[in-house]
Design a protein around this motif. Structure first.
Motif, PDB file in Angstrom:
ATOM      1  N   LEU A  42      26.926  56.737  29.057  1.00 15.13           N
ATOM      2  CA  LEU A  42      27.721  55.626  29.589  1.00 15.13           C
ATOM      3  C   LEU A  42      26.795  54.640  30.281  1.00 15.13           C
ATOM      4  O   LEU A  42      25.927  55.039  31.072  1.00 15.13           O
ATOM      5  CB  LEU A  42      28.748  56.161  30.593  1.00 15.13           C
ATOM      6  N   LEU A  43      26.951  53.356  29.976  1.00 21.12           N
ATOM      7  CA  LEU A  43      26.204  52.293  30.650  1.00 21.12           C
ATOM      8  C   LEU A  43      27.131  51.625  31.659  1.00 21.12           C
ATOM      9  O   LEU A  43      28.191  51.104  31.292  1.00 21.12           O
ATOM     10  CB  LEU A  43      25.708  51.254  29.634  1.00 21.12           C
ATOM     11  N   CYS A  44      26.747  51.635  32.941  1.00 22.39           N
ATOM     12  CA  CYS A  44      27.541  51.018  34.002  1.00 22.39           C
ATOM     13  C   CYS A  44      26.730  49.900  34.638  1.00 22.39           C
ATOM     14  O   CYS A  44      25.558  50.095  34.960  1.00 22.39           O
ATOM     15  CB  CYS A  44      27.912  52.049  35.071  1.00 22.39           C
ATOM     16  N   SER A  45      27.363  48.734  34.848  1.00 26.07           N
ATOM     17  CA  SER A  45      26.628  47.620  35.404  1.00 26.07           C
ATOM     18  C   SER A  45      27.477  46.825  36.378  1.00 26.07           C
ATOM     19  O   SER A  45      28.710  46.875  36.349  1.00 26.07           O
ATOM     20  CB  SER A  45      26.121  46.692  34.289  1.00 26.07           C
ATOM     21  N   HIS A  46      26.778  46.082  37.231  1.00 34.09           N
ATOM     22  CA  HIS A  46      27.421  45.173  38.175  1.00 34.09           C
ATOM     23  C   HIS A  46      27.926  43.959  37.402  1.00 34.09           C
ATOM     24  O   HIS A  46      27.623  43.773  36.229  1.00 34.09           O
ATOM     25  CB  HIS A  46      26.399  44.780  39.248  1.00 34.09           C
ATOM     26  N   ILE A  47      28.693  43.050  38.085  1.00 32.23           N
ATOM     27  CA  ILE A  47      29.354  41.985  37.342  1.00 32.23           C
ATOM     28  C   ILE A  47      28.917  40.569  37.723  1.00 32.23           C
ATOM     29  O   ILE A  47      29.539  39.609  37.291  1.00 32.23           O
ATOM     30  CB  ILE A  47      30.886  42.078  37.488  1.00 32.23           C
ATOM     31  N   ASP A  48      27.867  40.407  38.533  1.00 33.83           N
ATOM     32  CA  ASP A  48      27.398  39.047  38.784  1.00 33.83           C
ATOM     33  C   ASP A  48      26.448  38.639  37.653  1.00 33.83           C
ATOM     34  O   ASP A  48      26.293  39.360  36.661  1.00 33.83           O
ATOM     35  CB  ASP A  48      26.729  38.942  40.150  1.00 33.83           C
ATOM     36  N   ALA A  49      25.822  37.455  37.766  1.00 28.24           N
ATOM     37  CA  ALA A  49      24.952  36.973  36.689  1.00 28.24           C
ATOM     38  C   ALA A  49      23.829  37.963  36.402  1.00 28.24           C
ATOM     39  O   ALA A  49      23.483  38.216  35.238  1.00 28.24           O
ATOM     40  CB  ALA A  49      24.384  35.603  37.048  1.00 28.24           C
ATOM     41  N   ASP A  50      23.261  38.533  37.460  1.00 28.20           N
ATOM     42  CA  ASP A  50      22.179  39.501  37.270  1.00 28.20           C
ATOM     43  C   ASP A  50      22.708  40.770  36.612  1.00 28.20           C
ATOM     44  O   ASP A  50      22.058  41.343  35.728  1.00 28.20           O
ATOM     45  CB  ASP A  50      21.533  39.808  38.623  1.00 28.20           C
ATOM     46  N   GLY A  51      23.891  41.210  37.029  1.00 33.15           N
ATOM     47  CA  GLY A  51      24.478  42.404  36.435  1.00 33.15           C
ATOM     48  C   GLY A  51      24.847  42.216  34.976  1.00 33.15           C
ATOM     49  O   GLY A  51      24.644  43.110  34.143  1.00 33.15           O
ATOM     50  N   SER A 321      22.948  30.799  34.117  1.00 33.37           N
ATOM     51  CA  SER A 321      23.293  31.799  35.135  1.00 33.37           C
ATOM     52  C   SER A 321      24.566  31.416  35.878  1.00 33.37           C
ATOM     53  O   SER A 321      25.376  32.286  36.221  1.00 33.37           O
ATOM     54  CB  SER A 321      22.129  31.979  36.116  1.00 33.37           C
ATOM     55  N   THR A 322      24.768  30.117  36.113  1.00 32.67           N
ATOM     56  CA  THR A 322      26.001  29.671  36.767  1.00 32.67           C
ATOM     57  C   THR A 322      27.211  29.941  35.887  1.00 32.67           C
ATOM     58  O   THR A 322      28.273  30.357  36.371  1.00 32.67           O
ATOM     59  CB  THR A 322      25.916  28.173  37.099  1.00 32.67           C
ATOM     60  N   LEU A 323      27.071  29.699  34.604  1.00 35.01           N
ATOM     61  CA  LEU A 323      28.151  29.989  33.657  1.00 35.01           C
ATOM     62  C   LEU A 323      28.523  31.466  33.703  1.00 35.01           C
ATOM     63  O   LEU A 323      29.713  31.834  33.728  1.00 35.01           O
ATOM     64  CB  LEU A 323      27.722  29.589  32.249  1.00 35.01           C
ATOM     65  N   LEU A 324      27.507  32.325  33.742  1.00 36.79           N
ATOM     66  CA  LEU A 324      27.771  33.767  33.800  1.00 36.79           C
ATOM     67  C   LEU A 324      28.464  34.151  35.103  1.00 36.79           C
ATOM     68  O   LEU A 324      29.384  34.973  35.112  1.00 36.79           O
ATOM     69  CB  LEU A 324      26.461  34.543  33.645  1.00 36.79           C
ATOM     70  N   ASN A 325      28.014  33.560  36.206  1.00 39.39           N
ATOM     71  CA  ASN A 325      28.660  33.843  37.486  1.00 39.39           C
ATOM     72  C   ASN A 325      30.139  33.508  37.444  1.00 39.39           C
ATOM     73  O   ASN A 325      30.972  34.192  38.040  1.00 39.39           O
ATOM     74  CB  ASN A 325      27.980  33.057  38.611  1.00 39.39           C
ATOM     75  N   ALA A 326      30.476  32.428  36.739  1.00 32.13           N
ATOM     76  CA  ALA A 326      31.872  32.001  36.657  1.00 32.13           C
ATOM     77  C   ALA A 326      32.729  33.021  35.918  1.00 32.13           C
ATOM     78  O   ALA A 326      33.917  33.169  36.212  1.00 32.13           O
ATOM     79  CB  ALA A 326      31.966  30.643  35.973  1.00 32.13           C
ATOM     80  N   THR A 327      32.156  33.728  34.956  1.00 31.13           N
ATOM     81  CA  THR A 327      32.931  34.761  34.271  1.00 31.13           C
ATOM     82  C   THR A 327      33.052  36.003  35.140  1.00 31.13           C
ATOM     83  O   THR A 327      34.114  36.621  35.218  1.00 31.13           O
ATOM     84  CB  THR A 327      32.283  35.140  32.923  1.00 31.13           C
ATOM     85  N   ALA A 328      31.971  36.343  35.829  1.00 27.79           N
ATOM     86  CA  ALA A 328      31.948  37.566  36.625  1.00 27.79           C
ATOM     87  C   ALA A 328      32.891  37.493  37.812  1.00 27.79           C
ATOM     88  O   ALA A 328      33.576  38.474  38.142  1.00 27.79           O
ATOM     89  CB  ALA A 328      30.521  37.830  37.111  1.00 27.79           C
TER      90      ALA A 328
END
Length: 491
Positions: A42-51, A321-328
């Motif tokens: 199982l791969l588990c990750s955080h949800i911000d741009a870095d995650g 990265s800002t676009l990704l943050n908006a999804t997270a």
């Protein structure tokens, strides 16, 4: 203990196959070999741009290696989340962009035989040990400024590539997006261990490293908006002044509009036109009394994703990265991951819609903080947004508020937002200056939150926690005392 300088020396030796961060090669290899031994995991990750970029880097590498795995995202890796992971049938769990700070919660499950953790993270480790642990802090590298979670995931991907004969260097470009999204780039760009990732991405023709105007929005913003919103420089008569920005541009000997009477963007200008605008901007900044360090920051190292279409949010690393943050921040990690993995259709359009909503919410949140002001204690300042600002973006708003009218840049800021179910989300932001004076918000958030029955962690300059809703005052008292002790130093 290894150092970034030693890593740089090895990279400069001219060996094209050198591992990008030699100090972490052994750890990365051990983690990769353990995943190769697993039938499934199982791969588990955080949800911000870095995650999200961490998950995307890992997912791409795992798919190339032919692994059987499933992906799950978590806003917070607390005891309940780890228990839910332990309840699955997976014997191996790979954590990216978190896991180190929750080792004390993970360790009992590992000891009980629930699962074997494989961790690629950059946050401050909790006081517990585990065998397969890839973290720059364990080798004397700074996890807040030298290597992000996506960077750690990339080192794992590189080690997997070495083990399976796969060239994963192109994935370094996504790791650079993660590092920039985690605010690890300074005026000279990324530094320390991150330089090895940049070198890999450039070598793979996935990234271009260029000296350019260091303002956000070079790809997508019309020129007047690019300058008006240039909070990086704050030039009187231009920043936060639409008419002033237009007047400044109109006085230059550069065509500012297209044949369709639309404003051009920075990306639309020729190299000579860019030099003309940049030189005029610097002259205006100097004549307006802008401090020299802010003038110097107008031009710096920037990163462009070579395979993305010019003029889109995906071309520039900061905008990506800002676009990704908006999804997270709006519980759509699946959308962000799909964009990272190459979906330029429905997922990208959904991400753009989320980005427009995100910007509106940030603007409204900042306006609310500006209007309401902050409360002050001996060693910190704070505000409680309740339900007025989403708990997923209150930390961003807090960071944006620092330096605004009535909000000091000399004290850390602590922000609260209602999380529901009797819990409050806490986000804390500091500054490089305060960190150099001894501030470590990761330790503060962890200790203060646990003293009131919550949990937290993060980085020295930015951290967060979740606490019971009725424990705010006790928590604040603990934070104020801890910050005071840190900043007092040896006095």
């Amino acid at each position: 203990m290894a150092s970034a300088d030693a890593d740089a020396d090895e990279r400069e030796a001219g060996d094209s196959d050198v591992f990008p961060v030699p100090a972490l090669r052994e750890r990365a290899t051990a983690c990769a070999e353990r995943l190769c031994e697993a039938d499934e995991f199982l791969l588990c990750s955080h949800i911000d741009a870095d995650g999200l970029t961490s998950a995307a880097v890992a997912t791409s590498a795992f798919e190339r290696a032919g692994f059987d795995f499933e992906t799950a995202f978590f806003k917070q890796l607390d005891a309940d989340a780890v228990a839910s992971i332990a309840a699955t049938d997976y014997d191996v769990v790979c954590f990216t962009d978190f896991g180190s700070g929750q080792l004390d919660v993970i360790a009992p499950h590992e000891d009980a035989g629930d699962f074997v953790p494989v961790i690629a993270d950059h946050h401050q480790p909790a006081d517990a040990e585990t065998e397969f642990h890839l973290n720059p802090l364990l080798e004397g590298l700074d996890g807040a400024s030298e290597l992000s979670g996506a960077g750690a995931a990339y080192l794992l991907a590189r080690a997997l590539g070495d083990a399976t004969g796969t060239d994963n260097r192109d994935l370094a470009a996504l790791a650079v997006v993660g590092a920039v999204g985690d605010m690890q780039d300074g005026e000279g760009g990324l530094s320390g261990a991150n330089e090895g990732l940049v070198a890999d991405a450039v070598a793979a023709d996935a990234l271009e490293e260029v000296t350019d105007l260091a303002l956000y929005g070079r790809q997508t913003r019309p020129l007047p908006k690019l300058l008006e919103y240039a909070s990086e420089a704050r030039i009187p008569g231009i920043s936060n002044d639409q008419a002033g920005a237009i007047e400044f541009l109109s006085d230059l000997d550069v065509p500012m509009k297209t044949g369709d009477d639309e404003w051009r963007r920075w990306v639309d200008l020729t190299a000579d036109e860019r030099r003309t605008v940049a030189s005029a901007l610097i002259r205006r900044a100097v004549s307006s009394g802008v401090p020299s360090e802010r003038v110097d920051s107008l031009v710096g190292t920037t990163y462009v994703l070579a395979d993305e279409e010019p003029g889109t949010e995906l071309r520039d690393v900061s905008e990506f990265s800002t676009l990704l943050n908006a999804t997270a921040r709006y519980e759509r990690a699946d959308v962000g991951l799909a964009v990272c993995l190459g979906d330029r259709g429905a997922a990208l359009e959904r991400a753009r819609t989320l980005l427009r909503n995100h910007r509106r919410n940030l603007s409204e949140g900042l306006q609310w903080v500006t209007n309401e002001g902050v409360e002050r204690m001996d060693n910190l300042q704070w505000f409680d947004a309740g339900t007025r600002i989403r708990e997923t973006i209150v930390g961003i708003v807090a960071g944006m508020a620092v330096g605004a009218d009535g909000v000091s840049a000399r004290k850390p800021i602590v922000a609260f937002a209602d999380k529901g179910d009797g819990e409050t989300k806490v986000s804390a932001r500091g500054s490089g200056f305060l960190v150099r004076e001894g501030l470590d918000l990761s330790a503060v958030m962890r200790e203060a939150s646990r003293s009131v029955g919550g949990d937290g962690g993060g980085h020295d300059v930015a951290a967060g926690a979740t606490i019971p809703a009725d424990q705010r005052e006790a928590f604040l008292a603990a934070v104020d005392e801890l910050v005071g002790e840190q900043l007092a130093g040896d006095e």
